[in-house]
Scaffold this active site. Structure first.
Site, short mmCIF file in Angstrom:
data_model
loop_
_atom_site.label_atom_id
_atom_site.label_comp_id
_atom_site.label_asym_id
_atom_site.label_seq_id
_atom_site.Cartn_x
_atom_site.Cartn_y
_atom_site.Cartn_z
N ARG A 287 0.83 -1.22 0.00
CA ARG A 287 0.00 0.00 0.00
C ARG A 287 0.86 1.26 0.00
O ARG A 287 0.48 2.28 -0.58
CB ARG A 287 -0.95 -0.01 1.21
N GLY B 4 -13.85 -3.26 0.12
CA GLY B 4 -15.22 -2.76 0.29
C GLY B 4 -15.61 -1.68 -0.70
O GLY B 4 -16.72 -1.67 -1.23
N LYS C 162 -21.14 -16.83 -0.36
CA LYS C 162 -22.55 -16.58 -0.08
C LYS C 162 -23.24 -15.63 -1.05
O LYS C 162 -22.72 -14.57 -1.35
CB LYS C 162 -22.68 -16.02 1.34
N GLY D 21 -10.62 -9.08 -1.77
CA GLY D 21 -9.52 -9.78 -1.10
C GLY D 21 -9.18 -11.14 -1.67
O GLY D 21 -8.06 -11.40 -2.11
#
Length: 396
Positions: free
Chosen positions: A36, A377, A197, A354
């Site tokens: 990062r 996100g 999911k 991820g």
């Protein structure tokens, strides 16, 4: 896009408040993975080259509005100096006397790192007074933290409205890649969506079926869709309570002209472990004592065929249990196919999330994708069609 980049700003002699994501792993005060940090280097170097003075704003961990010594950004100074090739000063706060004094003393060629913004409880409440305190430190605001752009915080949203604002190089790269993938893509567009999911990706699937031509569904999610078609999936990971929702998505996709691609054949095993005894079967023949751990070769051939027809690809999530050999095969083969088409100039490929980054790195395909987002996100919310506060605030 209404946002400006660094190229649109007069940076000479200006103090540039740069919101960055340097939330890196640290062990015993030493950075163990500086990915990062490396990704913000182009922004910092370009500001320095233009005669600007970069002042870095960042959060680190979740201190909950308290001063937590082990979450101080001070420990990142050596890693930042090494990456930037420039001296990095440090201020013990991100507002107030300490910060203002350090910002005033900053000379050309130096970088200033401010203390963790989340040491102030008001940061996560998008407090305007806190943002006003930050705004006193600079002349220009630059957001280079797309990964935090889905949060309306003082340093990502309120501050952007108080100073002339622009996107940094990483943010610019990310927004341009996402615009090419979903905003104004070359068609046909294919999305690969995997993961465990359906329930966590309802908004994503709902948005994508309106925007893409092909939707490849893999991983545990595919099992729920197979169930919705009346197919027994044995002991496989599946959400039995979501079958009606899956059936609804299939119906909406058909109405929208979006082709959903589900596994035609499956790789099954009785236990969830690497190199477990396994067999390839038609998708509707999973034994009751087995679980589906990957898509089979026929399924991968169908995905490859779709990729060959496509001009744009968005990828989020693996096609199988990629962390276990040989159940990483479908993900690896499809990823390498996408990488080859991208390398040949036939496909624009954008991936994020991820597990996706880990899976594409493991397959060796990552380096040839057009763009891989590490934003997590924020990347998902963009794909879901949501407005990201940190991006919206950059529009003049």
């Amino acid at each position: 896009m209404g946002w400006k980049s660094l190229d649109d700003m007069d940076l000479g002699g200006k103090r540039v408040l740069v919101r960055v994501d340097i939330n890196v792993p640290v062990a015993d005060g030493v950075v163990t993975d500086d990915t990062r940090i490396q990704r913000i280097v182009p922004t910092v170097r370009d500001i320095l080259a233009a005669g600007g003075k970069p002042i870095l704003l960042a959060h680190f961990g979740r201190p909950g509005g308290r001063h937590v010594p082990e979450l101080s950004l001070k420990q990142l100074v050596p890693a930042l100096e090494s990456a930037f090739g420039a001296p990095v000063r440090f201020a013990d706060d991100c507002v107030g006397y300490e910060a203002e004094t350090a910002a005033s003393a900053l000379t050309e060629g130096e970088v200033l790192l401010l203390e963790n913004t989340r040491f102030h409880a008001e940061e996560t409440k998008n407090s305007v007074p806190l943002a006003q305190g930050m705004a006193k430190l600079g002349d220009i605001y630059c957001n280079d933290a797309f990964s935090a752009a889905h949060r309306a915080h003082s340093s990502t949203e309120a501050l952007a409205r108080l100073l002339p604002a622009c996107a940094g190089r990483l943010m610019q790269q990310e927004l341009s890649a996402l615009e090419a993938a979903l905003g104004a893509p070359k068609r046909p567009v294919t999305a690969v969506v995997g993961g465990a999911k359906v329930s966590t990706k309802l908004d994503l699937l709902g948005n994508l079926i309106e925007k893409v031509d092909y939707l490849v569904i893999g991983g545990g999610m595919a099992n729920t869709f197979l169930l919705a078609q009346g197919i027994d999936v044995g002991k496989s990971l599946a959400e039995h309570a979501m079958t009606d929702t899956a059936a609804e998505i299939l119906g909406k996709a058909e109405a929208a002209g979006c082709t959903i691609v589900l596994p035609r054949d499956i790789v099954v095993a009785e236990v969830f472990e690497a190199n477990a005894p396994h067999q390839v079967l038609p998708a509707d023949q999973c034994p009751s004592d087995s679980m589906i751990l990957d898509a089979g070769p026929e399924s991968v051939a169908a995905v490859s065929e779709v990729l060959e027809k496509s001009q744009t690809l968005i990828w989020n999530g693996p096609l199988g249990a990629f962390e276990l050999t040989p159940f990483d095969a479908a993900t690896n083969v499809a990823a390498l196919k996408a990488a080859a088409l991208t390398r040949d100039g036939k496909l624009t490929s954008v991936a994020g999330g991820g597990d996706t980054v880990a899976a594409l790195n493991a397959s060796g395909a990552a380096t040839d994708f057009s763009y891989i987002s590490t934003a997590g996100g924020a990347f998902l919310e963009w794909m879901e069609g949501k407005t990201l506060p940190g991006v919206a605030a950059l529009d003049p």
